[in-house]
Scaffold this motif. Sequence first.
Motif, PDB file in Angstrom:
ATOM      1  N   PRO A 426       0.803  -1.232   0.000  1.00 29.24           N
ATOM      2  CA  PRO A 426       0.000   0.000   0.000  1.00 29.24           C
ATOM      3  C   PRO A 426       0.830   1.275   0.000  1.00 29.24           C
ATOM      4  CG  PRO A 426      -0.106  -1.134   2.131  1.00 29.24           C
ATOM      5  CD  PRO A 426       0.536  -2.079   1.173  1.00 29.24           C
ATOM      6  N   VAL A 427       2.048   1.210   0.512  1.00 30.25           N
ATOM      7  CA  VAL A 427       2.890   2.409   0.521  1.00 30.25           C
ATOM      8  C   VAL A 427       3.203   2.865  -0.893  1.00 30.25           C
ATOM      9  CG1 VAL A 427       5.160   3.346   1.165  1.00 30.25           C
ATOM     10  CG2 VAL A 427       3.892   1.911   2.782  1.00 30.25           C
ATOM     11  N   VAL A 428       3.366   1.922  -1.798  1.00 27.06           N
ATOM     12  CA  VAL A 428       3.654   2.266  -3.194  1.00 27.06           C
ATOM     13  C   VAL A 428       2.490   3.074  -3.780  1.00 27.06           C
ATOM     14  CG1 VAL A 428       4.123   1.374  -5.508  1.00 27.06           C
ATOM     15  CG2 VAL A 428       5.109   0.250  -3.503  1.00 27.06           C
ATOM     16  N   GLY A 429       1.273   2.672  -3.466  1.00 26.17           N
ATOM     17  CA  GLY A 429       0.099   3.402  -3.953  1.00 26.17           C
ATOM     18  C   GLY A 429       0.030   4.811  -3.402  1.00 26.17           C
ATOM     19  N   LYS A 430       0.357   4.967  -2.100  1.00 26.96           N
ATOM     20  CA  LYS A 430       0.355   6.302  -1.500  1.00 26.96           C
ATOM     21  C   LYS A 430       1.431   7.177  -2.120  1.00 26.96           C
ATOM     22  CE  LYS A 430      -1.426   4.695   2.967  1.00 26.96           C
ATOM     23  NZ  LYS A 430      -1.133   4.542   4.421  1.00 26.96           N
TER      24      LYS A 430
END
Length: 465
Positions: A426-430
């Motif tokens: 999810p960090v990549v999406g943020k």
Amino acid sequence: MIDLFRRIAPIADELGALFAGHGHELAVVGGSVRDVFLGRIGNDLDLTTDARPERVLEIVGGWADSIWTIGIDFGTVGVRKGGWLLEITTYRSEAYDAKSRKPEVVYGDTLESDLARRDFAVNAMAVRLPGHEFVDPYGGLADLDAKVLRTPGTPEQSFEDDPLRMLRAARFASQLGFTVDPAAVAAMTAMAGRIEIVSAERIRDELDKMICGAGPREGLGLLVDTGLAAHVLPELPKLRLEIDEHHRHKDVYEHSLIVLEQAIAQEAAGPDRVLRWAALLHDIGKPKTRRYEEGGRVSFHHHEVVGAQMAKKRLTELRFPKDVVSDVARLVELHLRFHGYGTGEWTDSAVRRYVRDGGHLLDRLHKLTRADCTTRNRRKAQALSRTYDELEQRIARLADEEELAKMRPELDGNEIQEALGIGPGPVVGKAWKFLLDLRLDKGVLGKDAAREALLEWAREQGLTG
């Protein structure tokens, strides 16, 4: 008529002779005959015959280039011969019972009985083949000259047999510019509730054809005035009660019809169903969001968001394709976005976000926004038009400089993971969203600057040491 019919005579006569040779009748019928008189001759024909569908298949089997039977349950066989598309339907009558959503098909034995069950007299004319005998038992040609829609029998019986004919009246009023006979209008008003027995798909098709006709205002007005709209498009008559916040129009209903007409005036290549539906429905959220303010003003805050949800619900219930539903709802949601930036100078960031939000609908959004200006104040209208002209010029300039249509972060997912030393998650999406916002706010920075900004963001988020 002889001159008008000459163009279709070769293919029609050939097929008529074929049916006659097998002991059966054949006639050009309905809209195909009507359109000959209107000078609207295309490459498709409606024909009717005493032969049952299975027999039709036998007769045309060695003659047609291709055959389709998708409508055979309703007595129709489709045929292609050269550049002609022909639909051959067995003489029939059809009616609904009180609990059915589909018509019951009953075959007939004569052309006259088939014509008697047609929706309107202008569609109850025929030309027998191959002899070209004109058959007009209900005065359709006179109605065509008078530009009036009248049922062959009593309108009450006609609409009882097939309630969809009430919508067809509105559709033909839109497509042909005809008026509807007062007796038919009275029957439509008295029998409006009967339309609910008809399937959503058939209602959708008629409404869509009406919206895409030459003069949809006439058809829509007829639906509202007779009460039919309350059953098939209830959001529309509800607009009649809502006075807009500037008191510029009789009501929001009238405003919506004007916006529809002004959107149509901007079409460049034929009817645009998405634009037209969005124009008609753009303000349907106003009744639910109306608030009375101090000083006698009326506000409709967030009506575009509510309206988008309502448009999506209505078009979904009418069984429109998902892409049409999504596009119309999105345009309704975005139709006020231009006004949200005020009349001042737009920043490059605001322009980029406008383009991003419009996406593949941007050209339609331009047209809808322009159509939504219906003020009678010429100076104000001209000022709004100039402001939007300037916006489009800004979009064109930034598009050339920054390839706005391909707008995305300057680092892709793999590059984000490499820069941050992380794996998928999810960090990549943020991080991707942060970089997209950076791209929208600052424009093209280059990969090195984007990477530095990403690392700074990650430190602020506590993602790096």
